[in-house]
Design a protein around this motif. Structure first.
Motif, PDB file in Angstrom:
ATOM      1  N   SER A 206      29.900   9.491  37.078  1.00 49.75           N
ATOM      2  CA  SER A 206      31.091  10.319  36.837  1.00 49.75           C
ATOM      3  C   SER A 206      32.231   9.499  36.261  1.00 49.75           C
ATOM      4  O   SER A 206      33.385   9.896  36.283  1.00 49.75           O
ATOM      5  N   TRP A 207      31.880   8.313  35.708  1.00 43.62           N
ATOM      6  CA  TRP A 207      32.935   7.471  35.172  1.00 43.62           C
ATOM      7  C   TRP A 207      33.597   8.151  33.993  1.00 43.62           C
ATOM      8  O   TRP A 207      32.942   8.768  33.160  1.00 43.62           O
ATOM      9  N   ILE A 208      34.937   7.993  33.912  1.00 39.97           N
ATOM     10  CA  ILE A 208      35.676   8.516  32.773  1.00 39.97           C
ATOM     11  C   ILE A 208      36.980   7.747  32.693  1.00 39.97           C
ATOM     12  O   ILE A 208      37.537   7.324  33.699  1.00 39.97           O
ATOM     13  N   ASP A 210      39.651   4.693  31.368  1.00 40.10           N
ATOM     14  CA  ASP A 210      39.676   3.236  31.235  1.00 40.10           C
ATOM     15  C   ASP A 210      39.152   2.610  32.521  1.00 40.10           C
ATOM     16  O   ASP A 210      39.714   2.802  33.591  1.00 40.10           O
ATOM     17  N   LEU A 211      38.102   1.849  32.399  1.00 42.30           N
ATOM     18  CA  LEU A 211      37.432   1.290  33.583  1.00 42.30           C
ATOM     19  C   LEU A 211      37.165  -0.193  33.373  1.00 42.30           C
ATOM     20  O   LEU A 211      36.984  -0.659  32.243  1.00 42.30           O
ATOM     21  N   GLU A 212      37.114  -0.888  34.486  1.00 39.63           N
ATOM     22  CA  GLU A 212      36.629  -2.260  34.470  1.00 39.63           C
ATOM     23  C   GLU A 212      35.264  -2.227  35.158  1.00 39.63           C
ATOM     24  O   GLU A 212      35.173  -1.998  36.372  1.00 39.63           O
ATOM     25  N   LEU A 213      34.219  -2.440  34.392  1.00 43.95           N
ATOM     26  CA  LEU A 213      32.857  -2.369  34.921  1.00 43.95           C
ATOM     27  C   LEU A 213      32.377  -3.781  35.223  1.00 43.95           C
ATOM     28  O   LEU A 213      32.453  -4.667  34.371  1.00 43.95           O
ATOM     29  N   ILE A 214      31.863  -3.975  36.441  1.00 48.65           N
ATOM     30  CA  ILE A 214      31.373  -5.280  36.866  1.00 48.65           C
ATOM     31  C   ILE A 214      29.896  -5.126  37.204  1.00 48.65           C
ATOM     32  O   ILE A 214      29.530  -4.243  38.010  1.00 48.65           O
ATOM     33  N   ASP A 215      29.094  -5.943  36.601  1.00 48.38           N
ATOM     34  CA  ASP A 215      27.658  -5.906  36.906  1.00 48.38           C
ATOM     35  C   ASP A 215      27.441  -6.525  38.283  1.00 48.38           C
ATOM     36  O   ASP A 215      27.899  -7.641  38.561  1.00 48.38           O
ATOM     37  N   ARG A 222      33.311  -5.969  32.099  1.00 53.34           N
ATOM     38  CA  ARG A 222      33.567  -5.358  30.796  1.00 53.34           C
ATOM     39  C   ARG A 222      34.642  -4.297  30.973  1.00 53.34           C
ATOM     40  O   ARG A 222      34.538  -3.438  31.862  1.00 53.34           O
ATOM     41  N   MET A 223      35.690  -4.395  30.140  1.00 56.23           N
ATOM     42  CA  MET A 223      36.714  -3.352  30.107  1.00 56.23           C
ATOM     43  C   MET A 223      36.223  -2.277  29.170  1.00 56.23           C
ATOM     44  O   MET A 223      35.991  -2.537  27.996  1.00 56.23           O
ATOM     45  N   GLN A 224      36.056  -1.137  29.726  1.00 57.39           N
ATOM     46  CA  GLN A 224      35.426  -0.101  28.924  1.00 57.39           C
ATOM     47  C   GLN A 224      36.207   1.190  29.044  1.00 57.39           C
ATOM     48  O   GLN A 224      36.568   1.623  30.133  1.00 57.39           O
ATOM     49  N   HIS A 225      36.472   1.779  27.899  1.00 60.27           N
ATOM     50  CA  HIS A 225      37.019   3.131  27.915  1.00 60.27           C
ATOM     51  C   HIS A 225      35.838   4.085  27.843  1.00 60.27           C
ATOM     52  O   HIS A 225      35.102   4.101  26.852  1.00 60.27           O
ATOM     53  N   VAL A 226      35.627   4.798  28.909  1.00 54.75           N
ATOM     54  CA  VAL A 226      34.476   5.690  28.978  1.00 54.75           C
ATOM     55  C   VAL A 226      34.905   7.095  28.628  1.00 54.75           C
ATOM     56  O   VAL A 226      35.742   7.696  29.305  1.00 54.75           O
ATOM     57  N   LEU A 230      30.490   8.584  25.344  1.00 59.26           N
ATOM     58  CA  LEU A 230      29.907   7.318  25.787  1.00 59.26           C
ATOM     59  C   LEU A 230      29.004   7.523  26.990  1.00 59.26           C
ATOM     60  O   LEU A 230      27.938   6.909  27.122  1.00 59.26           O
TER      61      LEU A 230
END
Lengths: 283, 579
Positions: A206-208, A210-215, A222-226, A230
């Motif tokens: 349910s990501w939407i 601007d997010l900071e995604l960490i593996d 990764r800074m990701q705009h979801v 996407l």
């Protein structure tokens, strides 16, 4: 319900698919592939000095005047080797962790019910480690720990027993292709079953925004705009990833069942493992 | 149709727009999520780094919905209204009719013409601040109104415009506009009356304050030449009489100063005109003067046998009142000294002094009460000492003027068209003739006879002053400036106004002159143009556009719905993202 209780409940209904293949192993209650001392007649052969005279076919001697040996199927006790992926992704979400433990417990319980000899391996510090057999026998598997260092499953380190049924409990969230793992897990004489636990969040996140995604395993960020687009691309990639695994596993004659972390284990096995042939109804 | 905002201050809601922009630019810390499937996420545009930091603006549907909502609500706060032209609007222009406005008849009324935009058709009314004057213009042609303004004769003194404004407001019934036009910004106008000032400060010099005095049998005219400016002025003037002009005279006048001019009438001319070089205010550049002659009155005196016919006080009084004694029966007034009331009716006006037979009658005290009458205004007879007076029975048509106890001692008695003056006080037995109030009363009565008698007179009068002249029953003509005009006779009188421009005019019946007069400007307050200035207190025509109620309500409802839709959409998108 605790993992053991769930596993026992599921083991009461389902079993590992041990009847599907001819098994081999130590003496046990399963019909082996070799000649053994069970009551199931298999074949004749000429007598050789030293053969057990109890198996001489006297009726054939009466007819032919020659000593002939009766051959019966071998009754064996199958071997079950279980490999549990302890990488961080398996334990990221509580549901997934619980399902993983339940699957391990189920496999253990089912193996024991069937009189098999299960061995379970996990990873620690990137190395394969045999789990405590007494704990497995007692059903104490709650102490399964995350191997923070594990990123790729070191299947080549697993001392698979010959002709054992190989159960691999892993979410298969590897960036690598299935080839390496399949190569080291699946053989012609072994039966391999993949139990792949998954969660709704990783399948349909349910990501939407601007997010900071960490593996969780590599800890890369990764800074990701979801956006919606996407997210759709991610779901496509997810689908393709497991489609590739399905195809690769199926092509080698193994079984892969994706087990959702939602609901009870019994429901999940009924809905997903049974149709895939990863479990059988217990009889 | 026109869209307007009835509350422009509502647009301060637009201040929320930059706030929204700043909120979107200074974004919140990004959400951190630990995932197990990062390798499956396509790597595209990255998000902002940590913290509420500045970032380049990023368009999003939420942002634009919030901006649109802020714009709509700000617009709604401004109270938008759809305005339509009225079909017809009434505009009543009330003019300051005072003489000073004559210096600005060429001023532009363009500000007024802008009013026409508020309606498809404008019905103009132009009236003067004097309610008794007729409407100067009524119609929908503004140029005709401007012409009427230019041609109007501004001659009078300043009068309060409030009565005319009240009348104008009644005529509009609250729907139209009332605009007061003057040469200086007015004070204390009603709040719903607009104004326009077309004046500007101007330098003016002119003649004023004309008087005629008698000095040892010679009539002397006296005039002031005045400087109504804040600078020294040099004035050149001359005298015209009988078609010829005198030499030019020069006068240097300090700021605000006045110089007295005087002279006599030429022997062969009854009329002279003082003329100076013209300036912006022309009414006081010429001052005509006519040698005055009062209307002749003749009086006849009747005395009883018991009275003395020698009455020096009467001679002095009649002489001062310019009444000539005559023995002829065509006297204008008959003065009786008698013990009994006259009974015949063929006399003209009468003044009757009732004498007492008992010349030894003692003086008697008594309260005196003065009746309110034009003849007795501000008079005082408390010092009057008389003996006991026989009571005279008053009739219904009598008008008592003075009582002593319950006895009328001075009264008017009507007799046909005449009103006779009766004194029930014997002048010989009282101090009546020594009282100033008696002299004034008698003079007033005599003047009332003079005014009602047909006769020839010459006088100097102010511009536009109202004259009422007794005339015979015949055609009466006014001659002025080479033009003639027949006047209507009513009840033996003609009513006319003196000319509006300085000059001479004549009223005659047939060939008989009744009045020869000089009209001159005399109000020094109107000649001072230093306080004049321009300005306007006109309400924007937009305010008078009609609001069609249904249209505005529908529009406001639509705005509210759109604003709510934007809010709900924005919230829905935010909630969706949060999930």
């Amino acid at each position: 319900m605790s993992a053991n209780a769930e596993a026992e409940a599921a083991a009461a209904r389902f079993s590992l698919p041990l009847r599907k293949e001819k098994q081999s192993g130590l003496a046990g209650n399963w019909t082996g592939t070799g000649i053994g001392s069970s009551v199931d007649f298999q074949d004749h052969r000429p007598y050789h000095p030293g053969d057990d005279p109890r198996y001489i076919n006297w009726q054939a001697y009466a007819r032919t005047g020659e000593y002939t040996m009766k051959l019966y199927r071998e009754e064996v006790s199958p071997r079950v080797d279980i490999l549990v992926d302890a990488s961080a992704s398996m334990f990221l979400e509580p549901d997934k962790k619980a399902r993983t433990v339940e699957l391990l417990c189920f496999c253990i319980a089912s193996s024991l019910r069937a009189g098999t000899q299960p061995k379970a391996y996990t990873t620690k510090n990137k190395r394969i480690q045999l789990m405590d057999p007494k704990a497995l026998t007692a059903g104490h598997v709650d102490a399964l720990n995350t191997d923070d260092l594990a990123q790729l499953l070191p299947v080549e380190q697993v001392p698979w027993r010959n002709n054992s049924m190989r159960i691999i409990i892993s979410d298969l969230l590897f960036i690598e292709s299935p080839n390496r793992l399949i190569k080291h897990c699946i053989t012609e004489r072994s039966q391999t079953v993949f139990f792949v636990p998954w969660t709704q969040q990783e399948a349909q996140p349910s990501w939407i925004g601007d997010l900071e995604l960490i593996d969780c395993e590599t800890r890369s960020k990764r800074m990701q705009h979801v956006s919606d687009d996407l997210r759709k691309s991610y779901q496509d990639n997810y689908r393709k990833h497991f489609a590739a695994w399905h195809a690769a596993v199926k092509s080698r004659g193994a079984v892969l069942a994706r087990i959702p972390s939602m609901g009870t284990l019994t429901e999940a096995l009924l809905a997903h493992a049974l149709p895939a042939g990863a479990v059988e109804l217990w009889s | 149709m026109e869209l307007t905002l009835l509350n422009p201050w509502g647009l301060t809601g637009l201040l929320s727009v930059p706030i929204i922009v700043l909120l979107h630019i200074f974004q919140r810390r990004t959400k951190t999520i630990v995932v197990s499937t990062l390798f499956l996420m396509p790597s595209l545009k990255t998000a902002t780094t940590r913290g509420r930091t500045f970032t380049y603006f990023k368009s999003s549907p939420i942002f634009w919905l919030q901006i649109l909502c802020a714009l709509l609500l700000s617009f709604l706060l401004g109270k938008p209204a759809l305005l339509f032209q009225r079909d017809v609007q009434d505009v009543i222009v009330v003019l300051d009719a005072s003489a000073s406005m004559s210096a600005y008849t060429d001023a532009s009324l363009a500000h007024l013409q802008d009013i026409e935009s508020a309606a498809a058709q404008t019905q103009w009314h132009l009236i003067a601040a004097s309610p008794e004057q007729p409407t100067l213009y009524q119609g929908n042609d503004f140029s005709e109104l401007a012409n009427a303004f230019n041609e109007y004769s501004f001659v009078g003194s300043y009068r309060s415009p409030l009565p005319a404004l009240r009348l104008a407001r009644q005529l509009t019934q609250g729907q139209g506009r009332v605009i007061y036009v003057a040469d200086h910004p007015p004070q204390d106008l009603p709040s719903d009356v607009e104004w326009l000032s077309i004046g500007e400060a101007k330098v003016n010099t002119g003649f004023t304050g004309m008087t005629i005095e008698q000095d040892e049998g010679t009539l002397i005219w006296k005039v002031l030449l005045r400087n109504y400016s804040d600078e020294q002025q040099k004035v050149t003037w001359h005298i015209r009489a009988g078609g010829s002009a005198s030499e030019a005279f020069n006068a240097d006048l300090l700021p605000g100063a006045a110089r007295a001019l005087s002279g006599t009438f030429p022997d062969n001319n009854q009329q002279i005109t003082l003329v100076k070089e013209p300036d912006s205010f022309s009414l006081d550049d010429r001052l005509p003067i006519i040698r005055p002659i009062r209307k002749q009155l003749m009086a006849k005196v009747f005395t009883t046998d018991t009275g003395s016919s020698e009455m020096p006080w009467l001679n002095r009084l009649l002489n001062a009142a310019q009444v000539r004694l005559t023995e002829k029966y065509d006297a204008d007034v008959v003065i009786y000294f008698t013990q009994s009331l006259p009974t015949h009716n063929d006399d003209p006006s009468r003044i009757v002094f009732l004498q007492q037979p008992d010349k030894q009658a003692p003086l008697a005290a008594g309260l005196k009460v003065l009746e309110q009458n034009t003849l007795t205004k501000k008079l005082d007879f408390n010092a009057l000492i008389t003996p006991k007076v026989d009571k005279v029975a008053l009739t219904d048509t009598d008008t008592p003027l003075l009582w002593k106890e319950d006895v009328p001692i001075i009264f008017l008695r009507s007799r046909g068209y005449h009103q006779d003056l009766y004194f029930a006080v014997d002048p010989e037995l009282s101090n009546l003739t020594r009282l100033p109030s008696f002299v004034i009363l008698l003079n007033r009565y005599i003047e009332s006879i003079r005014k009602s008698n047909v006769g020839y007179e010459r006088s100097n009068t102010e511009l536009g002053s109202l004259l009422r002249i007794p005339v015979p029953e015949a055609e009466v003509v006014l001659r002025h400036g080479g033009q003639s005009k027949t006047l209507s006779v009513r009840n033996g009188f003609v009513s006319l106004k003196a000319s509006n421009t300085p000059g001479f005019f004549k009223v005659q019946s047939g060939k008989e002159p009744l009045l020869e007069a000089a009209a001159y400007f005399s109000d020094a307050r109107e000649a001072d143009l230093r306080q004049a200035e321009s300005g306007a207190g006109l309400i924007s025509s937009n305010k008078f556009l009609t609001q069609r109620k249904n249209s505005s309500e529908i529009m406001n409802t639509i705005i509210v719905i759109l604003a709510f839709a934007c809010l709900l959409g924005s919230w829905a998108l935010i909630a969706k993202g949060a999930r």
